[in-house]
Each structure stands twice: as C-alpha cells, then as structure tokens.
Write a protein that holds these residues in place. Structure first.
Motif, mmCIF file in Angstrom:
data_model
loop_
_atom_site.group_PDB
_atom_site.id
_atom_site.type_symbol
_atom_site.label_atom_id
_atom_site.label_comp_id
_atom_site.label_asym_id
_atom_site.label_seq_id
_atom_site.Cartn_x
_atom_site.Cartn_y
_atom_site.Cartn_z
ATOM 1 N N THR A 95 0.858 -1.181 0.000
ATOM 2 C CA THR A 95 0.000 0.000 0.000
ATOM 3 C C THR A 95 0.896 1.234 0.000
ATOM 4 O O THR A 95 2.066 1.181 0.411
ATOM 5 C CB THR A 95 -0.909 0.030 1.235
ATOM 6 N N ASP A 96 0.341 2.349 -0.451
ATOM 7 C CA ASP A 96 1.125 3.585 -0.537
ATOM 8 C C ASP A 96 1.726 3.981 0.801
ATOM 9 O O ASP A 96 2.845 4.488 0.849
ATOM 10 C CB ASP A 96 0.264 4.727 -1.087
ATOM 11 N N VAL A 97 1.040 3.732 1.889
ATOM 12 C CA VAL A 97 1.550 4.125 3.201
ATOM 13 C C VAL A 97 2.802 3.340 3.591
ATOM 14 O O VAL A 97 3.640 3.831 4.349
ATOM 15 C CB VAL A 97 0.437 4.010 4.280
ATOM 16 N N ASN A 98 2.956 2.139 3.043
ATOM 17 C CA ASN A 98 4.109 1.298 3.368
ATOM 18 C C ASN A 98 5.282 1.444 2.400
ATOM 19 O O ASN A 98 6.341 0.864 2.613
ATOM 20 C CB ASN A 98 3.686 -0.173 3.421
ATOM 21 N N LYS A 99 5.106 2.192 1.328
ATOM 22 C CA LYS A 99 6.141 2.306 0.297
ATOM 23 C C LYS A 99 7.307 3.236 0.629
ATOM 24 O O LYS A 99 8.432 2.955 0.200
ATOM 25 C CB LYS A 99 5.521 2.774 -1.021
ATOM 26 N N PRO A 100 7.134 4.363 1.339
ATOM 27 C CA PRO A 100 8.242 5.319 1.480
ATOM 28 C C PRO A 100 9.579 4.747 1.946
ATOM 29 O O PRO A 100 10.600 5.038 1.316
ATOM 30 C CB PRO A 100 7.679 6.387 2.422
ATOM 31 N N PRO A 101 9.645 3.916 2.995
ATOM 32 C CA PRO A 101 10.976 3.424 3.387
ATOM 33 C C PRO A 101 11.606 2.503 2.334
ATOM 34 O O PRO A 101 12.823 2.480 2.183
ATOM 35 C CB PRO A 101 10.735 2.674 4.694
ATOM 36 N N ILE A 102 10.767 1.798 1.580
ATOM 37 C CA ILE A 102 11.279 0.921 0.529
ATOM 38 C C ILE A 102 11.797 1.770 -0.631
ATOM 39 O O ILE A 102 12.884 1.519 -1.170
ATOM 40 C CB ILE A 102 10.195 -0.055 0.034
ATOM 41 N N LEU A 103 11.022 2.775 -1.026
ATOM 42 C CA LEU A 103 11.452 3.658 -2.116
ATOM 43 C C LEU A 103 12.749 4.370 -1.769
ATOM 44 O O LEU A 103 13.650 4.479 -2.606
ATOM 45 C CB LEU A 103 10.355 4.676 -2.441
ATOM 46 N N LYS A 104 12.849 4.855 -0.540
ATOM 47 C CA LYS A 104 14.072 5.549 -0.108
ATOM 48 C C LYS A 104 15.268 4.603 -0.172
ATOM 49 O O LYS A 104 16.318 4.945 -0.726
ATOM 50 C CB LYS A 104 13.916 6.119 1.297
ATOM 51 N N GLY A 130 6.855 10.079 0.757
ATOM 52 C CA GLY A 130 5.413 9.899 0.961
ATOM 53 C C GLY A 130 4.587 10.364 -0.226
ATOM 54 O O GLY A 130 3.753 9.610 -0.743
ATOM 55 N N PRO A 131 4.803 11.594 -0.700
ATOM 56 C CA PRO A 131 4.018 12.067 -1.847
ATOM 57 C C PRO A 131 4.295 11.307 -3.145
ATOM 58 O O PRO A 131 3.480 11.315 -4.059
ATOM 59 C CB PRO A 131 4.449 13.526 -1.999
ATOM 60 N N LEU A 132 5.434 10.636 -3.230
ATOM 61 C CA LEU A 132 5.797 9.899 -4.452
ATOM 62 C C LEU A 132 5.196 8.499 -4.508
ATOM 63 O O LEU A 132 5.105 7.906 -5.587
ATOM 64 C CB LEU A 132 7.318 9.766 -4.547
ATOM 65 N N ALA A 133 4.813 7.964 -3.355
ATOM 66 C CA ALA A 133 4.403 6.566 -3.251
ATOM 67 C C ALA A 133 3.353 6.127 -4.280
ATOM 68 O O ALA A 133 3.480 5.046 -4.851
ATOM 69 C CB ALA A 133 3.932 6.261 -1.834
ATOM 70 N N PRO A 134 2.333 6.926 -4.561
ATOM 71 C CA PRO A 134 1.327 6.463 -5.536
ATOM 72 C C PRO A 134 1.870 6.264 -6.948
ATOM 73 O O PRO A 134 1.251 5.580 -7.763
ATOM 74 C CB PRO A 134 0.274 7.579 -5.528
ATOM 75 N N ASN A 135 3.022 6.827 -7.255
ATOM 76 C CA ASN A 135 3.568 6.754 -8.609
ATOM 77 C C ASN A 135 4.472 5.556 -8.873
ATOM 78 O O ASN A 135 4.929 5.378 -10.004
ATOM 79 C CB ASN A 135 4.352 8.034 -8.916
ATOM 80 N N TYR A 136 4.784 4.771 -7.831
ATOM 81 C CA TYR A 136 5.735 3.678 -7.982
ATOM 82 C C TYR A 136 5.167 2.373 -7.423
ATOM 83 O O TYR A 136 4.969 2.261 -6.213
ATOM 84 C CB TYR A 136 7.043 4.000 -7.251
ATOM 85 N N PRO A 137 4.937 1.358 -8.277
ATOM 86 C CA PRO A 137 4.549 0.055 -7.759
ATOM 87 C C PRO A 137 5.719 -0.551 -6.967
ATOM 88 O O PRO A 137 6.869 -0.516 -7.408
ATOM 89 C CB PRO A 137 4.271 -0.765 -9.011
ATOM 90 N N VAL A 138 5.405 -1.101 -5.801
ATOM 91 C CA VAL A 138 6.390 -1.767 -4.953
ATOM 92 C C VAL A 138 5.769 -3.092 -4.513
ATOM 93 O O VAL A 138 4.614 -3.122 -4.097
ATOM 94 C CB VAL A 138 6.752 -0.921 -3.719
#
Length: 142
Positions: A95-104, A130-138
C-alpha cells in the motif's frame, strides 16, 4: 500511476543488461524478471534490481506503472532468473503508506541506475517519499 516509457537507446541497453543475469553474471542483486502477459499469455522478460531490506525482498518499478508491474499484479507471481537458477515467487503489492521506506532504500542503493526516474535526490529524507508513493509500484516477495 504514471509510466515512463524507455527510449529506443534505453530499450537496447535493457536488452543487453538482461543478458547478464540470464547467463549468471553481473551484480548479485540483478535478476531477470519473467512474467506472463495478462492479455497475450506470452512470457515477457526484463532486468530488475532486487532490494534486500531487513530480511525481506522487494521489487520496485522505478519507471512507474510498467507492463511488468501490471502483469505481475494480474498473475500474482513472477519468475526470477539468474543463470541456471529459476525461482517462481508470489508478489504482494504494498500500500502507498508502506512504500516510502522501501522507495528511499531503493533509490539510495541504486541511485546510479534509477535516479533519473525519481524527482527527489538519493539521500533525501524519508518524508520526501510519501508524496511519491502512488507513482511507484512496490512489491514484497513472498
């Protein structure tokens, strides 16, 4: 979600880079992802970088909502290939809320290869993702 299509040069480079894990050479984190097409049923291959973080493995689509990510969602599984080793794995979209640490972590680790696909610099604070999360599938690999 958006998708950034590769240029002709990038597509050619990806085909070459895809040969490395197929024959088992190159960095250990690079694998060839194979997924069945959601419409055609054909097997598609693309090189990807696996992220190992806190004992879990993740796949990130740095170009956005790619064909491989849409096919992975539809099938629920992909095959990871490196040389003679093939591993069929289930993928769990985050989910988008869980993506930020993975994206970073992904951007920080693979900045030389993927920085161009992110509007923030490697090393940016976690809050920038956080604001980027919806743009990247993880996906978490299970």
């Amino acid at each position: 979600m958006t998708y950034r299509r590769p240029t002709a040069a990038e597509a050619m480079i990806n085909r070459f880079i895809g040969l490395l894990p197929r024959i088992g050479i190159g960095p250990r984190y690079m694998v060839l992802l194979q997924v069945r097409g959601r419409k055609s049923g054909r097997i598609y291959s693309t090189p990807v970088n696996l992220l190992d973080l806190h004992g879990h493995r993740y796949l990130v689509a740095p170009r956005g909502d790619t064909q491989w990510s849409r096919n992975a969602v539809a099938s629920g599984e992909v095959t990871l290939v490196r040389g003679l080793r093939r591993e069929t794995v289930k993928l769990q979209p985050l989910t988008d809320v869980n993506k930020p640490p993975i994206l970073k972590a992904y951007l920080d680790q693979y900045a030389s290869a993927v920085q161009q696909y992110f509007p923030v610099a490697a090393g940016s604070p976690l809050s920038a993702f956080g604001p980027l999360a919806p743009n990247y599938p993880v996906f978490e690999i299970s």
